[in-house]
Design an enzyme around this catalytic site. Structure first.
Site, PDB file in Angstrom:
ATOM      1  N   ASP A  13      91.267  41.703  41.232  1.00  0.00           N
ATOM      2  CA  ASP A  13      91.926  42.886  40.673  1.00  0.00           C
ATOM      3  C   ASP A  13      90.958  43.792  39.929  1.00  0.00           C
ATOM      4  O   ASP A  13      91.314  44.399  38.920  1.00  0.00           O
ATOM      5  CB  ASP A  13      93.088  42.488  39.756  1.00  0.00           C
ATOM      6  CG  ASP A  13      94.088  41.618  40.485  1.00  0.00           C
ATOM      7  OD1 ASP A  13      94.464  41.992  41.608  1.00  0.00           O
ATOM      8  OD2 ASP A  13      94.463  40.559  39.958  1.00  0.00           O
ATOM      9  N   LYS A  16      89.119  47.020  43.468  1.00  0.00           N
ATOM     10  CA  LYS A  16      88.328  47.106  44.702  1.00  0.00           C
ATOM     11  C   LYS A  16      88.943  48.069  45.707  1.00  0.00           C
ATOM     12  O   LYS A  16      88.218  48.759  46.415  1.00  0.00           O
ATOM     13  CB  LYS A  16      88.198  45.718  45.349  1.00  0.00           C
ATOM     14  CG  LYS A  16      87.319  44.760  44.563  1.00  0.00           C
ATOM     15  CD  LYS A  16      87.140  43.441  45.301  1.00  0.00           C
ATOM     16  CE  LYS A  16      88.417  42.635  45.416  1.00  0.00           C
ATOM     17  NZ  LYS A  16      89.003  42.203  44.150  1.00  0.00           N
ATOM     18  N   GLY A  40      95.958  41.932  47.013  1.00  0.00           N
ATOM     19  CA  GLY A  40      96.732  43.162  46.921  1.00  0.00           C
ATOM     20  C   GLY A  40      95.804  44.280  46.503  1.00  0.00           C
ATOM     21  O   GLY A  40      95.335  44.314  45.378  1.00  0.00           O
ATOM     22  N   HIS A  41      95.501  45.164  47.443  1.00  0.00           N
ATOM     23  CA  HIS A  41      94.612  46.277  47.122  1.00  0.00           C
ATOM     24  C   HIS A  41      95.445  47.555  47.012  1.00  0.00           C
ATOM     25  O   HIS A  41      96.096  47.962  47.963  1.00  0.00           O
ATOM     26  CB  HIS A  41      93.538  46.433  48.204  1.00  0.00           C
ATOM     27  CG  HIS A  41      92.532  45.309  48.191  1.00  0.00           C
ATOM     28  ND1 HIS A  41      91.738  45.006  49.251  1.00  0.00           N
ATOM     29  CD2 HIS A  41      92.208  44.427  47.218  1.00  0.00           C
ATOM     30  CE1 HIS A  41      90.952  43.975  48.934  1.00  0.00           C
ATOM     31  NE2 HIS A  41      91.232  43.608  47.702  1.00  0.00           N
ATOM     32  N   GLN A 224      89.938  39.151  46.196  1.00  0.00           N
ATOM     33  CA  GLN A 224      89.818  38.328  44.977  1.00  0.00           C
ATOM     34  C   GLN A 224      88.463  38.582  44.300  1.00  0.00           C
ATOM     35  O   GLN A 224      87.876  39.635  44.527  1.00  0.00           O
ATOM     36  CB  GLN A 224      90.028  36.833  45.276  1.00  0.00           C
ATOM     37  CG  GLN A 224      91.457  36.474  45.682  1.00  0.00           C
ATOM     38  CD  GLN A 224      91.722  36.579  47.170  1.00  0.00           C
ATOM     39  OE1 GLN A 224      90.894  36.241  47.983  1.00  0.00           O
ATOM     40  NE2 GLN A 224      92.903  37.053  47.529  1.00  0.00           N
TER      41      GLN A 224
HETATM   42  P1  IMP Z   1      96.135  31.510  45.702  1.00  0.00           P
HETATM   43  O1  IMP Z   1      95.025  32.334  46.249  1.00  0.00           O
HETATM   44  O2  IMP Z   1      97.495  32.083  45.949  1.00  0.00           O
HETATM   45  O3  IMP Z   1      96.038  30.076  46.092  1.00  0.00           O
HETATM   46  O4  IMP Z   1      96.002  31.513  44.099  1.00  0.00           O
HETATM   47  C1  IMP Z   1      94.926  30.862  43.428  1.00  0.00           C
HETATM   48  C2  IMP Z   1      94.469  31.653  42.216  1.00  0.00           C
HETATM   49  O5  IMP Z   1      93.863  32.859  42.646  1.00  0.00           O
HETATM   50  C3  IMP Z   1      95.602  32.086  41.279  1.00  0.00           C
HETATM   51  O6  IMP Z   1      95.088  32.110  39.963  1.00  0.00           O
HETATM   52  C4  IMP Z   1      95.927  33.478  41.725  1.00  0.00           C
HETATM   53  O7  IMP Z   1      96.507  34.239  40.705  1.00  0.00           O
HETATM   54  C5  IMP Z   1      94.534  33.973  42.060  1.00  0.00           C
HETATM   55  N1  IMP Z   1      94.525  35.062  43.050  1.00  0.00           N
HETATM   56  C6  IMP Z   1      94.718  34.964  44.389  1.00  0.00           C
HETATM   57  N2  IMP Z   1      94.611  36.163  44.972  1.00  0.00           N
HETATM   58  C7  IMP Z   1      94.334  37.044  43.995  1.00  0.00           C
HETATM   59  C8  IMP Z   1      94.083  38.451  43.979  1.00  0.00           C
HETATM   60  O8  IMP Z   1      94.069  39.140  45.001  1.00  0.00           O
HETATM   61  N3  IMP Z   1      93.832  39.008  42.756  1.00  0.00           N
HETATM   62  C9  IMP Z   1      93.802  38.268  41.633  1.00  0.00           C
HETATM   63  N4  IMP Z   1      94.023  36.960  41.587  1.00  0.00           N
HETATM   64  C10 IMP Z   1      94.283  36.339  42.765  1.00  0.00           C
HETATM   65 MG    MG Z   2      94.729  42.756  43.529  1.00  0.00          MG
END
Ligand code: IMP
Ligand code: MG
Length: 423
Positions: A13, A16, A40-41, A224
Site C-alpha cells: 500500500d 504503487k 489492490g492498486h 505488496q
Molecule cells: P495474504 O496475502 O492474503 O495471505 O495476507 C498476508 C499478509 O499480507 C496480511 O498481513 C495482509 O494484510 C498482507 N497483504 C496482502 N496483500 C496486501 C496488499 O496488497 N497490501 C497490503 N497488505 C497486503
Molecule cells: Mg494496496
C-alpha cells in the site's frame, strides 16, 4: 532501452498504483509477476477511481500490453469480474492488451475456505490475511499439487487433476468441520470461466522476450511490499510470494541481467494492514490519517495501522531490492503536523541496532530511536515542482532519501495523476 522493476519498500500500500500509472506512460509492456487478488492498486484518472487487483495498472493507458506472469496466482472468477468491471468503464480487454501465463496457478474456492479456517484456528496468532486463498494456493504450487491455468484449457486433464485435488481437500475440510466440495459444480464453473479467458492465455515468457527483442521497454509492477516478502519479510506475518525485486525474474521469466533499474515506492510515513510487528506504529499518525478518511484498505476496507517513517526498514529494503530511485507518495498526508518523527535506529535490549532483526519475536521487542523535525504546516496538494514545496517538506524528503540510500525520483501529493512531482 530500459526495463524497470517497481517494488514496495514497506509493508504494501505504498501508493504503487499511482507510480505504476506514471511509469507506464514511458514503457510499452507492463508485467505482474507475483501475488494475486490480495493486491489492490488504486488509480485515479480524471473523475474515475479504479481499483485493480489482478490486472496490471497499465491497462488504463491505451496501446500498452499488460501481462500476468507465471508467478501470479489467479482466481479466474475474480479475474472475470475485474475484466467485466473494466469493460463497464469503457476499458475493453482482449489479447491485444492483456495476456496471461499458462503457467500461473489457479486459486479455488477451497483455498479461501482453508485460508479462513487456518486464520480462525490461529486465534490471537492470526496473520490477518486478505482471506483470498493466496497462502493455500501458493502452498499447493510449492507442494507440487497445484493446477495451472494452461490445464484449465484442457477439460479432460483439468477434470482429472481437480478430482484428485478435491479428494484430498475434502479430508482437510472435514477436519475443519466444513462441508465437502461438490466436484461437478466446481468443475463446470471453472471450465466455463476458462472458456471466457481462453484467448488471453499463452506462454508469456515468449511474449516478454519477443517484446525485448523488438526493443520494447517493460515495467514489472510489484504487488505488496518488501516486508511482506515470503523470505525476507516479517515471517510468518507475510504474504506467500516474493515481493522483492528478484520476484520479477522468477515470476515472469526475464533474466536478471535484463533488469536495468529498480524503483522503490514508499509512503512519506508508514502503514501496515494485518498483524505482525511494526516498530514505528503510532496512534497520533493513525488518528490523523483516519480522521481525513485516509488509510482504509482498497481490497478489504480494513483500517490500516499507521506510524512514522522508518529508515531502518527502508534502508534494508534498499539493500534487498537494489533500489536506485525512490517514489515517495502521500506527502500531503503529513501537511498539518507541526512536528514529525523520523526513526533512525532501533533499540533492542538496550543496544542500538541499524538493521531489522529477521526474527519477528525480536523485531517486536525493538523500540524505535527517533529524531524530531519541524513540519511545514501548509498544503502541498497543489504543488507541482520540488522547488515549490515548503522548505521543511524538501528537507524531510532529503532526509528520507539520505537515510534510505536512494535518489528521489517522484513525489506524490494527492491521488490524481496530476498531483505528482517529478524530481
Ligand atoms: P495474504 O496475502 O492474503 O495471505 O495476507 C498476508 C499478509 O499480507 C496480511 O498481513 C495482509 O494484510 C498482507 N497483504 C496482502 N496483500 C496486501 C496488499 O496488497 N497490501 C497490503 N497488505 C497486503
Ligand atoms: Mg494496496
Amino acid at each position: 532501452m530500459s526495463n524497470i522493476v517497481l517494488v514496495g519498500a514497506q509493508w504494501g500500500d505504498e501508493g504503487k498504483g499511482k507510480v505504476i500509472d506514471y511509469l507506464t506512460d514511458k514503457v510499452d509492456v507492463v508485467v505482474r509477476s507475483q501475488g494475486g487478488n490480495n493486491a489492490g492498486h488504486t488509480v485515479v484518472v480524471g473523475e474515475k477511481k479504479y481499483i485493480l487487483r489482478l490486472i496490471p495498472s497499465g491497462i488504463l493507458r491505451r496501446g500498452k500490453l499488460c501481462v500476468i506472469g507465471n508467478g501470479v496466482v489467479i482466481d479466474p472468477i475474480a479475474l472475470w469480474e475485474e475484466i467485466s468491471e473494466l469493460a463497464a468503464h469503457g476499458v475493453k480487454i482482449n489479447s491485444r492488451n492483456l495476456l496471461i501465463s499458462e503457467c500461473a496457478h489457479l486459486v479455488f474456492p477451497f483455498h479461501k475456505t482453508i485460508d479462513e479456517q487456518r486464520e480462525a484456528a490461529k486465534g490471537a496468532q492470526k496473520i490477518g490475511t486478505t482471506k483470498r486463498g493466496i497462502g493455500p494456493a501458493y502452498g499447493d504450487k510449492i507442494a507440487r499439487v497445484g493446477i495451472r491455468l494452461g490445464e484449465l484449457l484442457q477439460p479432460e486433464l483439468f477434470a482429472e487433476k481437480l478430482r484428485g485435488r478435491v479428494k484430498e481437500v475434502n479430508l482437510i475440510l472435514r477436519d475443519f468441520g466444513q462441508k465437502p466440495i461438490k466436484f461437478k459444480a466446481l468443475l463446470d464453473q471453472y471450465l466455463e470461466v476458462g472458456e471466457k479467458i481462453r484467448p488471453l492465455i499463452t506462454n508469456t515468457v515468449l511474449t516478454v522476450h519477443k517484446a525485448m527483442a523488438a526493443g520494447k521497454e517493460i515495467l514489472f509492477e510489484g504487488a505488496q511490499g518488501t516486508f511482506l516478502d515470503l523470505d525476507h519479510g516479517t515471517y510468518p506475518y507475510v504474504t506467500s510470494s516474493n515481493t522483492t525485486a528478484g520476484g520479477a525474474c522468477t515470476g515472469s521469466g526475464i533474466p536478471p541481467n535484463r533488469i536495468d533499474r529498480v524503483v522503490g515506492a514508499m509512503k512519506a510515513y508508514t502503514t501496515r494492514v494485518g498483524e505482525g510487528p511494526f516498530p514505528t506504529q503510532d496512534a497520533q499518525v493513525a488518528d490523523l490519517m483516519h480522521s481525513m478518511g485516509r488509510e482504509y484498505g482498497a481490497v478489504t476496507g480494513r483500517a490500516r495501522r499507521c506510524g512514522w517513517f522508518d529508515s531502518v526498514a527502508t534502508r534494508y529494503a534498499q539493500m534487498l531490492n537494489g533500489i536506485d530511485e525512490l517514489a515517495v507518495t502521500n506527502l500531503d498526508g503529513l501537511d498539518s503536523l507541526p512536528r514529525l518523527r523520523v526513526c533512525v535506529a532501533y533499540k533492542l535490549d538496550g543496544k542500538k541496532i541499524e538493521v531489522p532483526p529477521t526474527c519477528v519475536r525480536q523485531l517486536a521487542k525493538c523500540v524505535p530511536v527517533y529524531v524530531e523535525v519541524s513540519g511545514w504546516e501548509k498544503s502541498t496538494s497543489e504543488t507541482r515542482s520540488f522547488a515549490e514545496l515548503p522548505p521543511n517538506a524538501r528537507e524531510y524528503l532529503r532526509m528520507i532519501c539520505d537515510l534510505t540510500g536512494a535518489k528521489l525520483k517522484l513525489v506524490g501529493v494527492g491521488q490524481s495523476r496530476a498531483q505528482t512531482i517529478l524530481v
